[in-house]
Design a protein around this motif. Structure first.
Motif, mmCIF file in Angstrom:
data_model
loop_
_atom_site.group_PDB
_atom_site.id
_atom_site.type_symbol
_atom_site.label_atom_id
_atom_site.label_comp_id
_atom_site.label_asym_id
_atom_site.label_seq_id
_atom_site.Cartn_x
_atom_site.Cartn_y
_atom_site.Cartn_z
ATOM 1 N N LEU A 129 2.550 -28.135 -27.782
ATOM 2 C CA LEU A 129 3.477 -28.744 -28.732
ATOM 3 C C LEU A 129 4.928 -28.620 -28.289
ATOM 4 C CD1 LEU A 129 1.851 -27.661 -32.121
ATOM 5 C CD2 LEU A 129 1.789 -29.909 -31.019
ATOM 6 N N LYS A 130 5.193 -27.758 -27.331
ATOM 7 C CA LYS A 130 6.554 -27.606 -26.799
ATOM 8 C C LYS A 130 6.877 -28.676 -25.768
ATOM 9 C CE LYS A 130 6.431 -22.599 -27.335
ATOM 10 N NZ LYS A 130 6.437 -21.313 -26.637
ATOM 11 N N GLU A 131 5.865 -29.333 -25.253
ATOM 12 C CA GLU A 131 6.039 -30.339 -24.199
ATOM 13 C C GLU A 131 6.095 -31.740 -24.789
ATOM 14 O OE1 GLU A 131 6.443 -29.355 -21.053
ATOM 15 O OE2 GLU A 131 6.122 -27.268 -21.649
ATOM 16 N N GLU A 132 6.782 -32.631 -24.091
ATOM 17 C CA GLU A 132 6.880 -34.030 -24.523
ATOM 18 C C GLU A 132 5.619 -34.823 -24.181
ATOM 19 O OE1 GLU A 132 9.329 -35.742 -26.289
ATOM 20 O OE2 GLU A 132 9.982 -33.691 -26.692
ATOM 21 N N GLU A 133 4.776 -34.309 -23.301
ATOM 22 C CA GLU A 133 3.574 -35.039 -22.876
ATOM 23 C C GLU A 133 2.698 -35.427 -24.070
ATOM 24 O OE1 GLU A 133 -0.437 -34.536 -20.147
ATOM 25 O OE2 GLU A 133 0.976 -32.875 -20.251
ATOM 26 N N ARG A 166 6.523 -38.465 -32.422
ATOM 27 C CA ARG A 166 6.325 -37.252 -33.221
ATOM 28 C C ARG A 166 5.663 -37.539 -34.568
ATOM 29 N NH1 ARG A 166 8.567 -33.285 -30.539
ATOM 30 N NH2 ARG A 166 10.275 -33.732 -29.112
ATOM 31 N N PHE A 167 6.019 -38.656 -35.209
ATOM 32 C CA PHE A 167 5.411 -38.990 -36.492
ATOM 33 C C PHE A 167 3.915 -39.242 -36.317
ATOM 34 C CE2 PHE A 167 4.022 -42.107 -39.661
ATOM 35 C CZ PHE A 167 4.247 -41.368 -40.812
ATOM 36 N N LYS A 168 3.550 -40.013 -35.303
ATOM 37 C CA LYS A 168 2.124 -40.289 -35.063
ATOM 38 C C LYS A 168 1.380 -39.016 -34.700
ATOM 39 C CE LYS A 168 2.299 -45.118 -33.763
ATOM 40 N NZ LYS A 168 2.044 -46.100 -32.714
ATOM 41 N N LEU A 169 2.013 -38.136 -33.931
ATOM 42 C CA LEU A 169 1.383 -36.865 -33.577
ATOM 43 C C LEU A 169 1.116 -36.042 -34.831
ATOM 44 C CD1 LEU A 169 0.431 -34.700 -31.576
ATOM 45 C CD2 LEU A 169 2.825 -33.976 -31.373
ATOM 46 N N ILE A 218 -5.412 -29.958 -30.869
ATOM 47 C CA ILE A 218 -4.493 -30.202 -29.750
ATOM 48 C C ILE A 218 -5.286 -30.503 -28.477
ATOM 49 C CG2 ILE A 218 -2.709 -29.178 -28.285
ATOM 50 C CD1 ILE A 218 -1.830 -29.937 -31.194
ATOM 51 N N GLN A 219 -6.351 -29.752 -28.236
ATOM 52 C CA GLN A 219 -7.178 -30.004 -27.048
ATOM 53 C C GLN A 219 -7.869 -31.358 -27.131
ATOM 54 O OE1 GLN A 219 -7.241 -28.432 -24.118
ATOM 55 N NE2 GLN A 219 -5.534 -27.379 -25.104
ATOM 56 N N GLU A 220 -8.312 -31.759 -28.318
ATOM 57 C CA GLU A 220 -8.922 -33.074 -28.480
ATOM 58 C C GLU A 220 -7.927 -34.179 -28.151
ATOM 59 O OE1 GLU A 220 -12.262 -32.029 -31.910
ATOM 60 O OE2 GLU A 220 -10.403 -33.014 -32.510
ATOM 61 N N ILE A 221 -6.676 -34.001 -28.553
ATOM 62 C CA ILE A 221 -5.637 -34.988 -28.238
ATOM 63 C C ILE A 221 -5.361 -34.998 -26.741
ATOM 64 C CG2 ILE A 221 -3.207 -35.587 -28.532
ATOM 65 C CD1 ILE A 221 -3.446 -34.310 -31.392
ATOM 66 N N MET A 222 -5.185 -33.829 -26.146
ATOM 67 C CA MET A 222 -4.840 -33.736 -24.724
ATOM 68 C C MET A 222 -5.958 -34.282 -23.843
ATOM 69 S SD MET A 222 -1.779 -32.719 -24.692
ATOM 70 C CE MET A 222 -1.562 -32.442 -22.946
ATOM 71 N N GLN A 223 -7.204 -34.186 -24.302
ATOM 72 C CA GLN A 223 -8.347 -34.692 -23.537
ATOM 73 C C GLN A 223 -8.701 -36.134 -23.921
ATOM 74 O OE1 GLN A 223 -11.681 -31.943 -23.644
ATOM 75 N NE2 GLN A 223 -10.300 -30.178 -23.513
#
Length: 90
Positions: free
Chosen positions: A5-9, A17-20, A51-56
């Motif tokens: 969550l600290k990264e812009e990726e 940010r709103f969609k996240l 967060i892992q589901e989003i990143m993957q």
């Protein structure tokens, strides 16, 4: 705080940010209502799983703002498309 969550990726991955925030909230609700995790969540809290589901790239918001997944779940009959995780499978 969760490092991703600290990264812009992650912000760029979902389109802002709103969609996240919306995606995280909707997925947390689904998990709290008994939805199956799409990542191996042993030893993780629900927020870390989301967060892992989003990143993957396992979950996303569709154009109408509904929570969707790129993978069919075991307990839902899907013909290779996406699954709306906010709707009951019954």
């Amino acid at each position: 705080m969760i490092d991703e969550l600290k990264e812009e990726e992650i912000v760029n991955k979902v389109g802002g940010r709103f969609k996240l925030s919306t995606l995280i909230q909707k997925r947390m609700i689904a998990l709290n209502q008994g939805a199956r995790a799409l990542v191996d969540g042993r030893g993780m809290d629900k927020m870390s799983m989301v967060i892992q589901e989003i990143m993957q790239d396992k979950i996303y918001l569709d154009m109408s703002g509904r929570l969707q997944t790129n993978e069919a779940t075991e307990d839902m009959d899907v013909d290779g498309g996406t699954v709306d995780l906010t709707q009951s499978s019954e």
